[in-house]
Design a protein around this motif. Structure first.
Motif, PDB file in Angstrom:
ATOM      1  N   ARG A 155     -14.592  -8.784  -8.607  1.00 43.62           N
ATOM      2  CA  ARG A 155     -14.901 -10.203  -8.809  1.00 43.62           C
ATOM      3  C   ARG A 155     -14.024 -11.072  -7.916  1.00 43.62           C
ATOM      4  O   ARG A 155     -14.507 -12.046  -7.312  1.00 43.62           O
ATOM      5  N   LEU A 156     -12.738 -10.732  -7.836  1.00 43.16           N
ATOM      6  CA  LEU A 156     -11.846 -11.494  -6.960  1.00 43.16           C
ATOM      7  C   LEU A 156     -12.284 -11.381  -5.508  1.00 43.16           C
ATOM      8  O   LEU A 156     -12.304 -12.383  -4.776  1.00 43.16           O
ATOM      9  N   LEU A 157     -12.649 -10.190  -5.082  1.00 42.60           N
ATOM     10  CA  LEU A 157     -13.101  -9.973  -3.715  1.00 42.60           C
ATOM     11  C   LEU A 157     -14.382 -10.758  -3.429  1.00 42.60           C
ATOM     12  O   LEU A 157     -14.503 -11.397  -2.374  1.00 42.60           O
ATOM     13  N   ASP A 158     -15.320 -10.739  -4.365  1.00 41.05           N
ATOM     14  CA  ASP A 158     -16.572 -11.490  -4.187  1.00 41.05           C
ATOM     15  C   ASP A 158     -16.298 -12.982  -4.056  1.00 41.05           C
ATOM     16  O   ASP A 158     -16.880 -13.660  -3.206  1.00 41.05           O
ATOM     17  N   LEU A 216      -6.300 -18.205  -0.661  1.00 42.75           N
ATOM     18  CA  LEU A 216      -4.983 -17.592  -0.526  1.00 42.75           C
ATOM     19  C   LEU A 216      -4.475 -17.084  -1.873  1.00 42.75           C
ATOM     20  O   LEU A 216      -3.907 -15.990  -1.966  1.00 42.75           O
ATOM     21  N   ALA A 217      -4.701 -17.853  -2.920  1.00 41.81           N
ATOM     22  CA  ALA A 217      -4.280 -17.421  -4.260  1.00 41.81           C
ATOM     23  C   ALA A 217      -5.009 -16.135  -4.664  1.00 41.81           C
ATOM     24  O   ALA A 217      -4.399 -15.223  -5.243  1.00 41.81           O
ATOM     25  N   LEU A 218      -6.305 -16.045  -4.349  1.00 38.30           N
ATOM     26  CA  LEU A 218      -7.060 -14.832  -4.648  1.00 38.30           C
ATOM     27  C   LEU A 218      -6.507 -13.643  -3.858  1.00 38.30           C
ATOM     28  O   LEU A 218      -6.355 -12.549  -4.399  1.00 38.30           O
ATOM     29  N   LYS A 219      -6.202 -13.885  -2.591  1.00 36.98           N
ATOM     30  CA  LYS A 219      -5.658 -12.808  -1.760  1.00 36.98           C
ATOM     31  C   LYS A 219      -4.328 -12.310  -2.332  1.00 36.98           C
ATOM     32  O   LYS A 219      -4.097 -11.108  -2.411  1.00 36.98           O
ATOM     33  N   VAL A 254      -3.168  -4.322  -5.693  1.00 35.34           N
ATOM     34  CA  VAL A 254      -3.011  -3.166  -4.805  1.00 35.34           C
ATOM     35  C   VAL A 254      -1.611  -2.580  -4.950  1.00 35.34           C
ATOM     36  O   VAL A 254      -1.449  -1.363  -5.057  1.00 35.34           O
ATOM     37  N   ARG A 255      -0.612  -3.445  -4.966  1.00 31.54           N
ATOM     38  CA  ARG A 255       0.783  -2.963  -5.119  1.00 31.54           C
ATOM     39  C   ARG A 255       0.961  -2.206  -6.441  1.00 31.54           C
ATOM     40  O   ARG A 255       1.552  -1.131  -6.482  1.00 31.54           O
ATOM     41  N   ARG A 256       0.441  -2.792  -7.519  1.00 30.86           N
ATOM     42  CA  ARG A 256       0.573  -2.124  -8.833  1.00 30.86           C
ATOM     43  C   ARG A 256      -0.161  -0.792  -8.870  1.00 30.86           C
ATOM     44  O   ARG A 256       0.333   0.170  -9.450  1.00 30.86           O
TER      45      ARG A 256
END
Length: 72
Positions: free
Chosen positions: A20-23, A57-60, A67-69
């Motif tokens: 959803r974030l990517l979309d 930027l906030a979504l990124k 990804v880090r987690r």
């Protein structure tokens, strides 16, 4: 340990929240391209452009944290 690109790919396939974030990020990118293709922007469009850049930027940042987690 997986590299970041593989983790992103895995999250895109397996995590609906990440997807959803990517979309949404891609939706913002498309709108920015539309705005930037215009010769002139109205004042409202300029404000929209700035706001979209901030949200994108906030979504990124949020996706990169996921990804880090996932890589730990």
């Amino acid at each position: 340990m997986e590299n970041a690109a593989r983790i992103r790919e895995r999250l895109t396939d397996d995590d609906p929240g990440f997807r959803r974030l990517l979309d949404k990020h891609q939706e913002y990118e498309k709108r920015l391209e539309e705005l930037q293709s215009q010769k002139f922007l109205t004042d409202d469009e300029k404000i929209e452009e700035v706001n979209i850049k901030k949200r994108k930027l906030a979504l990124k940042d949020e996706m990169e944290e996921m990804v880090r987690r996932a890589g730990c």
